[in-house]
Design an enzyme around this catalytic site. Structure first.
Site, PDB file in Angstrom:
ATOM      1  CG  ASP A  48      -2.243   0.715   0.878  1.00  0.00           C
ATOM      2  OD1 ASP A  48      -2.752   1.459   1.723  1.00  0.00           O
ATOM      3  OD2 ASP A  48      -2.730   0.564  -0.266  1.00  0.00           O
ATOM      4  CD  GLU A  88      -2.867   7.568   3.431  1.00  0.00           C
ATOM      5  OE1 GLU A  88      -3.885   8.129   3.882  1.00  0.00           O
ATOM      6  OE2 GLU A  88      -2.838   6.941   2.364  1.00  0.00           O
ATOM      7  CD  GLU A 140      -8.857   8.897  -0.529  1.00  0.00           C
ATOM      8  OE1 GLU A 140      -8.534   7.795  -0.051  1.00  0.00           O
ATOM      9  OE2 GLU A 140      -8.141   9.898  -0.436  1.00  0.00           O
ATOM     10  CD  GLU A 210      -9.161  -0.046  -3.589  1.00  0.00           C
ATOM     11  OE1 GLU A 210      -8.709  -0.709  -2.627  1.00  0.00           O
ATOM     12  OE2 GLU A 210      -8.674   1.043  -3.935  1.00  0.00           O
TER      13      GLU A 210
HETATM   14  C1  LIG Z   1      -5.256   0.176  -2.530  1.00  0.00           C
HETATM   15  C2  LIG Z   1      -5.700   1.419  -1.826  1.00  0.00           C
HETATM   16  N1  LIG Z   1      -6.896   1.965  -2.103  1.00  0.00           N
HETATM   17  C3  LIG Z   1      -7.319   3.096  -1.464  1.00  0.00           C
HETATM   18  C4  LIG Z   1      -6.521   3.699  -0.512  1.00  0.00           C
HETATM   19  C5  LIG Z   1      -6.976   4.939   0.212  1.00  0.00           C
HETATM   20  N2  LIG Z   1      -6.403   6.124  -0.317  1.00  0.00           N
HETATM   21  C6  LIG Z   1      -5.254   6.644   0.154  1.00  0.00           C
HETATM   22  O1  LIG Z   1      -4.697   6.315   1.164  1.00  0.00           O
HETATM   23  C7  LIG Z   1      -5.262   3.109  -0.262  1.00  0.00           C
HETATM   24  N3  LIG Z   1      -4.420   3.639   0.671  1.00  0.00           N
HETATM   25  N4  LIG Z   1      -4.883   1.975  -0.919  1.00  0.00           N
END
Ligand SMILES: Cc1ncc(CNC=O)c(N)n1
Length: 224
Positions: A48, A88, A140, A210
């Site tokens: 991530d 973040e 998000e 996702e």
């Molecule tokens: C794979 C994925 N999708 C959405 C997010 C959330 N956005 C930023 O942090 C994330 N961190 N990772």
């Protein structure tokens, strides 16, 4: 128009099965029930971090696309998102140290690479702002809905993972997602049918990406 009738709310109903698969994935369910193998969490963390670095570029690509008539609140929302991503990135680095993960040694996996390339495509100038801001909301919102499950009062989320889950389910992030949904609906309402159809296709692709990202993070036998 009432909230339920909004375009994005219609999509959430129309693609509910995919949406549930993206926001109630076994990876998330094992966090919420406390059965997660920490090796899976560490794998997710490393991948991530790669994703979020690409996501920064995607979010920044919205700024030059923002229409001249955009409100101050709209600009604040996008800039707030960028500032939050800076925090973040710092969080990822500190969290990685806690788990003794050397982020610069974590190789990017195919699934992550594909998602980052997808973000790069969305960052191109030829993608309308309506589509880009809708994609931002979808990306998000999946995280909010997923991690909110892990911070509910009846969740058995391990103490070590609570901070991560709080990041994407706290009130501030929830409000940010609500603002993004409002922007997505505003610009989709103002778009023609072709742009709306393209935006819906991108929405579905994001849900699928996702799910693949959670799949990648989910431990199988070679994780142990
Ligand atoms: C794979 C994925 N999708 C959405 C997010 C959330 N956005 C930023 O942090 C994330 N961190 N990772």
């Amino acid at each position: 128009m009432d909230e339920r009738g909004s375009i994005t709310s219609q999509w959430l109903r129309r693609h509910n099965a995919l949406y549930q698969a993206a926001t109630r994935h076994p990876f998330i369910l094992t966090i919420a029930d406390g059965s997660i193998n920490f090796q899976c969490f560490k794998r997710w963390l490393g991948q991530d971090y790669h994703f979020v670095k690409a996501f920064v570029r995607f979010l920044a690509s919205l700024l030059p696309k923002m229409p001249k008539e955009a409100t101050d609140e709209e600009m604040d929302t996008l800039l707030g998102g960028i500032v939050a991503l800076r925090d973040e990135i710092y969080w990822f680095r500190s969290e990685a140290m806690r788990w003794t993960i050397q982020l610069d040694l974590v190789s990017i996996k195919v699934t992550t690479q594909e998602y980052c390339e997808f973000l790069e495509q969305l960052s191109q100038g030829n993608f309308e702002y309506a589509i880009a801001v809708t994609a931002l909301w979808a990306i998000e919102f999946v995280y909010y809905e997923s991690f909110a499950l892990c911070t509910q009062s009846n969740a058995k989320t391990p103490t070590e993972l609570r901070e991560a889950c709080e990041r994407w389910s706290n009130m501030e992030f929830k409000n940010y997602c609500v603002l993004l949904k409002g922007l997505a609906d505003k610009y989709l309402e103002g778009s023609n049918l072709h742009v709306r159809q393209k935006a819906e296709e991108i929405f579905v692709q994001i849900l699928k990406q996702e799910i693949k990202f959670w799949d990648m993070s989910t431990c199988d036998e070679n994780c142990i």
